[in-house]
Scaffold this motif. Structure first.
Motif, short mmCIF file in Angstrom:
data_model
loop_
_atom_site.label_atom_id
_atom_site.label_comp_id
_atom_site.label_asym_id
_atom_site.label_seq_id
_atom_site.Cartn_x
_atom_site.Cartn_y
_atom_site.Cartn_z
N ASP A 129 0.99 -1.39 -0.02
CA ASP A 129 -0.04 0.01 -0.22
C ASP A 129 0.86 1.46 0.07
OD1 ASP A 129 -2.07 -1.53 0.19
OD2 ASP A 129 -2.30 -1.31 2.50
N ILE A 182 -6.32 1.52 -4.58
CA ILE A 182 -6.18 0.33 -4.08
C ILE A 182 -7.04 -0.86 -3.92
CG2 ILE A 182 -5.21 -0.72 -1.58
CD1 ILE A 182 -3.38 1.42 -2.18
N LEU A 242 -5.79 -0.80 4.97
CA LEU A 242 -4.44 0.17 4.52
C LEU A 242 -3.61 0.01 5.50
CD1 LEU A 242 -6.04 3.44 3.09
CD2 LEU A 242 -5.27 1.40 1.72
#
Ligand code: ASP
Ligand code: MG
Length: 406
Positions: free
Chosen positions: A154, A171, A211
């Motif tokens: 990430d 993402i 994340l």
């Protein structure tokens, strides 16, 4: 036409079939006229499997060699994705972290990106190629391969998006956004359409594993708009961005749960200057992050000090604490790994008194004992027994009416 930096997590590239699915999405983005970079994680559980394999060699797992090993996972998926695209007649190239110009410090297994030299990335994009980058890795000042901490792809993606001044960082993961709580625990959990960097940072560092927190810090620092969405459907995701006007309305936006938590208590620690420094310096030297810290009120010139760390670090922390306890002549220490952390997060908390009290009330009503508490401007966390965690998440979700959030 936009410059898009995308990232596909381990589950999204877990098989060749899924890689093909990712390739089709990328090809589609490219054919719509966008410049496309794709950062990939290792296939499925590859990273864990490599760690297990390494453990079979013995107890001494030098971080430098582990980075050398673990970085191969991302290289496999990057190359396979590039091959898949090429076989679809779509021009693509895969790059390792260092080929993509990702420089880091030399803290193996938890390295931080220091700089990205975008020359190669730009040159490949200019050739009209889809550029695939192996996530989670960089190169240290002396030229060794580093990895960026678990979930580090990430951060690779957001950092590349920042360096390239991309229009957006997408993402792709196995959930279609950021939810008010883990939907596996709370079936009524709602997907948030937007969340501020600050709130997301708290949610991420509190264990809402969507994340990696470093990636959110990066996004906030460089103002990168990050969208979290699913690679398995086309539902709208959650936009992580700067939110100016929303914060006053949403007192609590989510409940986070975190089992990666262990707790230490040091007894009868002398109440003199420099003691806390000794304890936490020793842990920092071993790269062990301390989360919550509580020092009890003094009695007889002695305190108790309790703190939490990540459970994964427990084995390494015990001998460190043992040594410090002797040095500072505390009377002893204890530790437990059957604890967990439940937290509420919301930017509107700053201006709404009584939120913490509401949280404690909800837990008390269910007879859930609180071991430790910590607060920031926009979150309240409690350490509780791990066996009560799911119940705690559910009662807090209900208490703050998160099933009604827009
Ligand atoms: N493969 C690494 C991990 O499993 C990095 C990542 O997935 O982002 O932690
Ligand atoms: Mg992963």
């Amino acid at each position: 036409m936009a410059l898009l930096v995308t990232k596909f997590g381990g589950t999204s590239v877990a098989s060749l079939e899924r890689i093909k699915n990712v390739a089709l999405r990328l090809k589609d983005m490219k054919e719509k006229g966008n410049d496309v970079v794709a950062v990939v994680s290792a296939m499925g559980d590859t990273t864990d499997e490599l760690i297990d394999l390494a453990k079979l060699t013995g107890d001494n797992l030098a971080p430098r060699e582990m980075d050398m090993l673990l970085s191969t996972g991302e290289q496999q998926s990057a190359a396979l994705l590039a091959l898949t695209l090429q076989n679809m007649n779509c021009d693509a190239i895969s790059l390792t972290g260092w080929q993509a110009g990702i420089k880091s410090d030399d803290k193996h297994s938890k390295a931080k990106i220091s700089e990205i030299n975008t020359e190669r990335l730009r040159a490949e994009l200019a050739k009209g190629r889809i550029v695939i980058v192996a996530g989670f890795q960089g190169i240290s000042p002396c030229g060794d391969i580093t990895t960026l901490g678990r979930g580090g792809s990430d951060t690779t993606a957001v950092a590349i998006a920042a360096a390239l001044k991309a229009d957006r960082c997408l993402i792709f993961t196995d959930v279609d956004g950021v939810y008010t709580a883990d939907p596996r625990i709370v079936p009524e959990a709602r997907k948030l359409s937007q969340i501020s960097y600050e709130e997301m940072l708290e949610m991420a560092s509190l264990g809402a594993g969507v994340l990696q927190s470093r990636s959110v810090e990066f996004a906030m620092l460089y103002g990168v708009d990050v969208e979290v969405l699913s690679s398995f459907n086309f539902n709208p995701g959650t936009l992580v961005t700067e939110v100016k006007n929303m914060e006053k309305q949403r007192v609590v936006c989510g409940v986070a749960d975190d089992r990666n938590c262990a707790r230490f208590a040091l007894f009868d620690v002398p109440d003199v200057p420099g003691i806390a420094m000794k304890i936490f310096k020793a842990l920092a030297k071993e790269n062990i992050n301390v989360d919550m810290v509580i020092q009890s009120a003094m009695r007889d010139n002695r305190n108790d000090i309790a703190f939490t760390i990540e459970r994964d670090d427990l084995k390494r922390a015990v001998p460190v604490v043992q040594k410090v306890v002797k040095e500072i002549s505390a009377s002893g220490f204890s530790y437990a790994d059957d604890v967990a952390k439940v937290s509420i997060v919301g930017a509107g908390m700053q201006t709404n008194p009584g939120v913490a009290a509401d949280m404690f009330e909800a837990l008390a009503e269910e007879n859930i004992n609180i071991h430790m508490i910590s607060t920031s401007e926009i979150k309240v966390s409690c350490v509780i027994d791990e066996k009560e965690l799911e119940k705690a998440v559910r009662v807090l979700h209900k208490k703050f009416e998160l099933d009604k959030i827009e």
